[in-house]
Enzyme design. Sequence first.
Site, PDB file in Angstrom:
ATOM      1  NE  ARG A   1      37.434  27.332  28.147  1.00  0.00           N
ATOM      2  CZ  ARG A   1      36.786  26.324  27.589  1.00  0.00           C
ATOM      3  NH1 ARG A   1      37.317  25.110  27.538  1.00  0.00           N
ATOM      4  NH2 ARG A   1      35.584  26.503  27.080  1.00  0.00           N
ATOM      5  N   GLY A   2      34.961  26.398  31.143  1.00  0.00           N
ATOM      6  CA  GLY A   2      33.705  25.812  30.710  1.00  0.00           C
ATOM      7  C   GLY A   2      32.830  25.623  31.932  1.00  0.00           C
ATOM      8  CB  ALA A   3      29.360  26.713  32.691  1.00  0.00           C
TER       9      ALA A   3
ATOM     10  NE  ARG B   1      36.158  32.840  34.515  1.00  0.00           N
ATOM     11  CZ  ARG B   1      36.005  32.502  33.239  1.00  0.00           C
ATOM     12  NH1 ARG B   1      36.110  31.249  32.868  1.00  0.00           N
ATOM     13  NH2 ARG B   1      35.745  33.425  32.342  1.00  0.00           N
TER      14      ARG B   1
ATOM     15  CD  GLN C   1      38.076  31.191  25.074  1.00  0.00           C
ATOM     16  OE1 GLN C   1      38.096  31.874  24.045  1.00  0.00           O
ATOM     17  NE2 GLN C   1      37.782  31.704  26.251  1.00  0.00           N
TER      18      GLN C   1
ATOM     19  CG  ASP D   1      30.055  30.723  30.749  1.00  0.00           C
ATOM     20  OD1 ASP D   1      30.938  30.213  31.456  1.00  0.00           O
ATOM     21  OD2 ASP D   1      30.152  30.829  29.523  1.00  0.00           O
TER      22      ASP D   1
ATOM     23  CG  ASN E   1      28.528  31.216  25.171  1.00  0.00           C
ATOM     24  OD1 ASN E   1      28.959  30.444  26.040  1.00  0.00           O
ATOM     25  ND2 ASN E   1      28.831  31.069  23.902  1.00  0.00           N
ATOM     26  CE  LYS E   2      34.693  32.890  27.071  1.00  0.00           C
ATOM     27  NZ  LYS E   2      35.197  33.393  28.364  1.00  0.00           N
TER      28      LYS E   2
END
Length: 364
Positions: A52-54, A95, A210, A251, A261-262
């Site tokens: 995970r993480g762009a 995603r 996270q 992202d 973003n998250k």
Amino acid sequence: MKSILDYETVALVDERDAIVIIDQTLLPGETKLIDLKTGEEIWNAIYLLQVRGAPAIGVCAGFGIYLLMKHSKAQTEEEFLEELNKNADYLNSSRPTAVNLSWALERMKKKVKDFIDDEKKSGRSFDLSAAIKVMHDESETIKAEDIDVCRRIGENGLTLVKKGDGILTHCNAGQLATCKYGTATAPIYLGHEKGYNFHVYCDETRPLLQGARLTAYELHSAGIDTTVICDNMSASIMKTGKVQAIFVGCDRVAANGDAANKIGTSVVATVAKHYGIPFYVCAPTSTIDMNTATGDDIVIEQRKPEEVTEMWYEKRMAPEGVKVYNPAFDVTDNSLITGIVTEYGVLRAPYDKSIKEMFDKYKK
């Protein structure tokens, strides 16, 4: 004894036809490396947040599409490109919000198409092994560039803070979200190397935690002074004057500077604006989507309700049958963003102008 920072987030092991990743769903309790070999395994790893993480997703996608094409039996360039497009579409469906996924796949496709076109112009027939080698080399280049870009983001971000500052961050835009340094954590790591003695406050980042599981884990492992706070404590810590800057990742950044973003990031940004604390979005230019005009055009992924109601609990913590709203991301309006930290420098408002100027200068 190894720390989490001694492991590669995403690595290609070509001789095993595998991508090796840290299964981030098990952190911090267990550090487990897993092999991804099939399209389904790669798709699931991205969707289930094992990787995970762009930026890390982009690197994984580059390696993934290479592995899926490595043993192609295509006889012609048409067959090869058809197979390539089919595999890329499949991986891209894992995603929707992180632009680096589609960016990396499109980059790999373009590299192959340009190679085939050049071969045609030179009068050479389709060379399957050469096309596959082009894909291998490009996927490794994407990873190398990620490391370089993150370090440059760190250097630019470090100019925005001073020794002893308190820094707040949300979610994980650290080394675990990239191949090294991270984006939002890159200034923190570089400052730590230079003896800046930052104190970092990590939002836990509900519902997937996270910040608590990943950011706090890796920063603490690096010896950085780190405190975990619940998401709803960010206003309280800002009011005390202990936070001098906020660094977050993203992202996708729209052409006008709106940033996805998250979930919860926009809350942090809004409170930071109230208390006059600078709020910085750390964004590789690969994360800036010039084809997305504003944040309203960004597709927000909706995830399973169980992540909220029972994922981290021994027993369900919400009534059976209750409705759950679980968007994975929110969009921070550009008016709340003090600066966008890229590998080319820090962009300032008006972002539609500064982003375009940067692309015109560096991304032609």
